[in-house]
Design a protein around this motif. Sequence first.
Motif, PDB file in Angstrom:
ATOM      1  N   THR A  75      -8.201   3.236   0.725  1.00  0.00           N
ATOM      2  CA  THR A  75      -7.062   3.012  -0.330  1.00  0.00           C
ATOM      3  C   THR A  75      -6.400   2.466   0.557  1.00  0.00           C
ATOM      4  O   THR A  75      -5.443   1.641  -0.195  1.00  0.00           O
ATOM      5  CB  THR A  75      -6.776   5.323  -0.349  1.00  0.00           C
ATOM      6  OG1 THR A  75      -7.675   5.364  -1.057  1.00  0.00           O
ATOM      7  CG2 THR A  75      -5.043   4.902  -1.605  1.00  0.00           C
ATOM      8  N   CYS A  76      -5.471   2.838   1.731  1.00  0.00           N
ATOM      9  CA  CYS A  76      -4.838   2.240   2.523  1.00  0.00           C
ATOM     10  C   CYS A  76      -5.730   0.761   3.651  1.00  0.00           C
ATOM     11  O   CYS A  76      -6.042   2.199   5.272  1.00  0.00           O
ATOM     12  CB  CYS A  76      -4.133   3.349   3.689  1.00  0.00           C
ATOM     13  SG  CYS A  76      -3.161   3.733   2.145  1.00  0.00           S
ATOM     14  N   ASN A  79       1.050  -1.132  -0.655  1.00  0.00           N
ATOM     15  CA  ASN A  79       0.399   0.354  -0.551  1.00  0.00           C
ATOM     16  C   ASN A  79       0.450   1.750  -0.120  1.00  0.00           C
ATOM     17  O   ASN A  79       0.631   2.329   0.075  1.00  0.00           O
ATOM     18  CB  ASN A  79      -0.816  -0.418   1.396  1.00  0.00           C
ATOM     19  CG  ASN A  79      -1.898  -1.349   0.998  1.00  0.00           C
ATOM     20  OD1 ASN A  79      -2.268  -1.054   0.365  1.00  0.00           O
ATOM     21  ND2 ASN A  79      -2.875  -1.632   2.503  1.00  0.00           N
ATOM     22  N   GLU A 124       2.412   3.166  -2.225  1.00  0.00           N
ATOM     23  CA  GLU A 124       1.975   3.869  -3.499  1.00  0.00           C
ATOM     24  C   GLU A 124       1.282   4.538  -2.896  1.00  0.00           C
ATOM     25  O   GLU A 124       0.995   5.756  -3.863  1.00  0.00           O
ATOM     26  CB  GLU A 124       2.732   3.459  -5.058  1.00  0.00           C
ATOM     27  CG  GLU A 124       4.160   2.833  -5.084  1.00  0.00           C
ATOM     28  CD  GLU A 124       5.036   3.536  -5.463  1.00  0.00           C
ATOM     29  OE1 GLU A 124       4.777   4.966  -5.921  1.00  0.00           O
ATOM     30  OE2 GLU A 124       6.435   3.846  -4.772  1.00  0.00           O
ATOM     31  N   GLU A 125      -0.367   3.704  -2.792  1.00  0.00           N
ATOM     32  CA  GLU A 125      -1.325   4.905  -2.260  1.00  0.00           C
ATOM     33  C   GLU A 125      -0.663   5.971  -1.343  1.00  0.00           C
ATOM     34  O   GLU A 125      -1.888   6.980  -0.867  1.00  0.00           O
ATOM     35  CB  GLU A 125      -2.368   3.553  -2.344  1.00  0.00           C
ATOM     36  CG  GLU A 125      -2.787   2.850  -3.568  1.00  0.00           C
ATOM     37  CD  GLU A 125      -3.219   1.713  -3.185  1.00  0.00           C
ATOM     38  OE1 GLU A 125      -4.306   1.254  -4.032  1.00  0.00           O
ATOM     39  OE2 GLU A 125      -3.272   1.214  -1.606  1.00  0.00           O
ATOM     40  N   SER A 136       0.180   9.144  -2.514  1.00  0.00           N
ATOM     41  CA  SER A 136      -0.440   9.555  -3.288  1.00  0.00           C
ATOM     42  C   SER A 136      -0.769  10.387  -2.169  1.00  0.00           C
ATOM     43  O   SER A 136      -1.254  11.233  -2.077  1.00  0.00           O
ATOM     44  CB  SER A 136      -1.598   8.842  -4.045  1.00  0.00           C
ATOM     45  OG  SER A 136      -1.940   9.707  -4.582  1.00  0.00           O
ATOM     46  N   CYS A 137      -1.392  10.007  -1.251  1.00  0.00           N
ATOM     47  CA  CYS A 137      -2.196  10.594   0.204  1.00  0.00           C
ATOM     48  C   CYS A 137      -1.459  11.517   1.042  1.00  0.00           C
ATOM     49  O   CYS A 137      -2.331  12.567   1.192  1.00  0.00           O
ATOM     50  CB  CYS A 137      -2.932   9.350   0.768  1.00  0.00           C
ATOM     51  SG  CYS A 137      -4.470   7.667   0.488  1.00  0.00           S
TER      52      CYS A 137
END
Length: 557
Positions: free
Chosen positions: A509-510, A446, A448-449, A452-453
């Motif tokens: 997302t995470c 997780n 990369e996500e 991004s957050c």
Amino acid sequence: MRRQDSPPFAANTLIPLQNPVFRSIWTATQISSLGWLVQSVAISWLMATISASDLMVALVQAASTLPAFFLSILAGAIADSFSRRGVMLAGHCLIALASTALALSVGLGFVSPWLILGLSFLAGCGFALNDPAWHASVGDILEKRDIPAAVTLMSVGYNVVRSIGPALGGVILALLGPLTAFAFAALTDLVPLSAVLRSKWQVRSSPLPRERMTTAIHDGMRFTAISSEIRVAIVRATLFGLSSISILALLPLVVRDQLAGGPIVYGVLLAGFGTGAFIAGIGNSYLRRVTSQNRLITLASVACATCCLLLALTSSVAVAAIALAIAGAGWVVTWTGTDVCVQLASPRWVVGRTLSIYYALTYGGMAAGSWIWGAVAQYYSLTWALEGAAAALLLVAAVGKLLPVRLWEESDQGAFDFRPPELALDLKPRSGPIVIKVEYSIPEENIEEFLSCMRERRRVQSRAGARDWTLQRDLQNSTLWTETFRPEESAIGGLQGEGRAPLSLPHKTCPQARSRRRSRAAEPAATKKAYKAEASKCPPAGPIQFGAGESGSTGRP
């Protein structure tokens, strides 16, 4: 197509009037605006009568708008730090003082162009204090969902008065003389003073200490600079004001030189301007449903450009009145749209400052435009000035392609129930900065996500006042990430809940993300020992720092 659960426009627009405090101040403001418009007609015509300088006539508009450029930012900081009601009272006192002094000077026969400009400047100082506090108080008096309706209602109300006030001013000026017009304005300025004195509304008090004025101004300017929605709205509004003010600034000269009219013609043309603005205000909600706000503002600039061209080419009062109605529609669409954009994009703890910066730059643009177009009219010709303003407005319309205005309707202005934590140490205001640390446990799949957050979180936290923001990864436990930043005094409420809530890490997302927040006073620099290395892959918003401290964890204290 309107949703079935959405009330009709009239109901949406009139809902704020159900609040007695808003209704009382709004009504009093319209009465005061009527007096101000009567006084504006009298001042402009009196200046055109006693001065042969075209530049002095145009500077009447500049004198009343220039104070907003110099004082609004300070007034916004005061409104966010002190009682907004008290700031409104101070502003109305200055306006009443200026109107009374002007009436007395006319009655005593002591009138000069510079005295008129000076008292107009004093009244402008009152507006510079009152406007940010009043517009920021709308969010305190009403619910957030009612703010767009309230802003539209304020604009529509003023423009209803605009359709009456100039004509009334022209009649009073022609039949009774300037003294009666100024005396009428002085009396109407007492009405909002009484309304604000009688009205009281609940304002959520901050448990945090009051910040210094310099810090408050700096934080407001930083928030405005980082917020893309507010920044674009201010740029578009400033350019529009710089160009479109030519219509009102040069209108006395158009009446005198091209239409060969008098005060009544001048008042009738301003009434046409107000009528167009009123019609556009009534239909503004419908227009926003059928097209974007950016397109509306672009079309509004084109409408004002059309008005300038028609005024430059016509000698007919009827054509000039139609042209001014078109310009009035463009005027209210632009100012309502940009005002709502700034309000919705600003949390409560900083809304007075963002609005004050908005007013400072837009009024500064109008003051500069009054001087520029007046100088062009004096040194070249009135036709050249109007045609140049039309070309400038078309360029402003083209800017909409590069800087589109978007309404942030989902921004959170509400106040959260934040209470400062109980501390074991007896900290003083000068004990040192506070550092906040947030630890996240992020699985490898997780990352990369997560990054991004965090890029978006960095932007939101920085806008709310975070300093020295870093994201670090533990070298011994690769799933542990630590976010560290230092908040300003004023920003603690915004970061912890008094303004826009910090960007939450979405569980979609995470799903494995877990966080823990800690805050403490910064330790002396001598105890800060950390070894940091740049990450091989950093997000564009800022560096991701890796480091191992003496305890084996990352992050600066």
